[in-house]
Design an enzyme around this catalytic site. Structure first.
Site, short mmCIF file in Angstrom:
data_model
loop_
_atom_site.label_atom_id
_atom_site.label_comp_id
_atom_site.label_asym_id
_atom_site.label_seq_id
_atom_site.Cartn_x
_atom_site.Cartn_y
_atom_site.Cartn_z
N CYS A 1 35.75 50.11 46.00
CA CYS A 1 35.65 48.64 45.91
C CYS A 1 36.23 48.09 44.59
O CYS A 1 35.76 48.43 43.50
CB CYS A 1 34.19 48.21 46.04
N VAL B 1 28.65 45.13 48.00
CA VAL B 1 28.60 45.63 46.62
C VAL B 1 29.64 44.85 45.82
O VAL B 1 30.58 44.31 46.41
CB VAL B 1 28.94 47.16 46.58
N GLU C 1 27.48 39.34 43.30
CA GLU C 1 28.76 38.68 42.96
C GLU C 1 29.31 39.25 41.65
O GLU C 1 28.73 39.06 40.56
CB GLU C 1 28.64 37.16 42.88
N SER C 2 30.46 39.88 41.75
CA SER C 2 31.04 40.59 40.60
C SER C 2 31.29 39.70 39.39
O SER C 2 31.05 40.11 38.25
CB SER C 2 32.34 41.29 41.03
N1 LIG Z 1 32.70 38.10 46.27
C1 LIG Z 1 32.15 39.43 46.19
C2 LIG Z 1 33.01 40.34 47.06
C3 LIG Z 1 32.43 41.76 47.15
C4 LIG Z 1 33.01 42.52 48.34
O1 LIG Z 1 33.83 42.02 49.11
N2 LIG Z 1 32.55 43.78 48.48
C5 LIG Z 1 32.96 44.57 49.63
C6 LIG Z 1 33.50 45.94 49.22
S1 LIG Z 1 34.93 45.84 48.22
C7 LIG Z 1 31.75 44.86 50.50
O2 LIG Z 1 30.69 45.14 49.98
N3 LIG Z 1 31.93 44.84 51.81
C8 LIG Z 1 30.93 45.22 52.74
C9 LIG Z 1 30.77 44.22 53.81
O3 LIG Z 1 31.26 43.08 53.66
O4 LIG Z 1 30.15 44.55 54.83
C10 LIG Z 1 32.11 39.89 44.74
O5 LIG Z 1 32.93 39.40 43.94
O6 LIG Z 1 31.24 40.69 44.37
#
Ligand SMILES: N[C@@H](CCC(=O)N[C@@H](CS)C(=O)NCC(=O)O)C(=O)O
Length: 221
Positions: free
Chosen positions: A14, A54, A66-67
């Protein structure tokens, strides 16, 4: 400053997790990392992740998601800052961080593209976004000049995808954006960026691409 006990809920590929790891490493913050399988999310994770995504940062019983929020929190609980002090410049940094998230969405569209037409459209969108970035370049060698900032922590993981794409074929993404090419090179040797992923990352990424019936994978010989 006393640092609370921190646990980062992570995934090996990720790019949003990598932002948080880079911030933790840049600011030398002790922490624990727990990797989960996003294809088979543990029950405990689903109970605490509002969006099922995550990274999560567990802070002594509290959960942050949120990162961008996690990175700013980590920055604020430690000395020095990876954000500029001037409110206008800081706002611009936040905007380019958002832009980085939009690039990540286009990257996903690129590696998932089912047809050549969609693939070419995404390739064009990526080149266009990097051209925008090139035009708004702030300084060298890092985004803000001499000092590493949170914007750099966001673009390191973005550029890492292109190492994976170039292992498949040459797409000339940065042919006309020399400043972005140089920035990519600078970030690729920064220890925090190198160490934000495990050594098997290139193979894991390739396996991740291979699980897709995409135009990109049809280019691989
Ligand atoms: N806006 C979020 C995006 C986080 C994100 O897209 N994480 C993905 C992995 S890279 C995730 O956990 N995906 C699992 C899902 O959506 O089911 C951030 O900035 O933390």
């Amino acid at each position: 400053m006393s640092i609370p006990e921190l646990e980062l809920i992570s995934h090996h590929l990720c790019p949003y997790v990598q932002r948080a790891v880079i911030t933790l490493l840049e600011k030398e913050i002790p922490h624990q990392r727990t990797y989960i399988d996003l294809a088979n999310k543990p029950e405990w994770f689903q109970q605490i992740s509002p969006l099922g995504q995550v990274p999560l940062l567990k802070v002594e019983g509290e959960v942050l998601f949120e990162s961008a929020v996690i990175c700013e929190y980590l920055d604020e609980i430690t000395l020095g800052s990876l954000h500029p002090a001037d409110p206008l410049i800081k706002a611009k940094h936040r905007a380019w961080i958002e832009f980085g998230s939009s690039i990540l969405n286009t990257i996903a569209g690129f590696y998932n593209a089912p047809t050549e037409a969609v693939f070419e459209q995404k390739r064009y969108e990526l080149i266009n976004k990097f051209t925008w970035l090139d035009r708004h370049w702030q300084g060298s060698p890092y985004f803000a000049g001499e000092t590493f900032s949170l914007v750099d922590a966001v673009y390191g993981p973005i550029f890492r995808y292109f190492d994976g794409f170039e292992a498949i074929a040459d797409f000339n993404f940065f042919a006309d954006t020399a400043r972005i090419r140089a920035w990519r090179q600078t970030l690729s040797v920064r220890p925090s960026i190198q160490n934000a992923v495990t050594q098997d990352y290139p193979q894991l990424l390739l396996n991740f691409f291979k699980r897709r019936d995409s135009y990109l994978m049809r280019l691989q010989h």
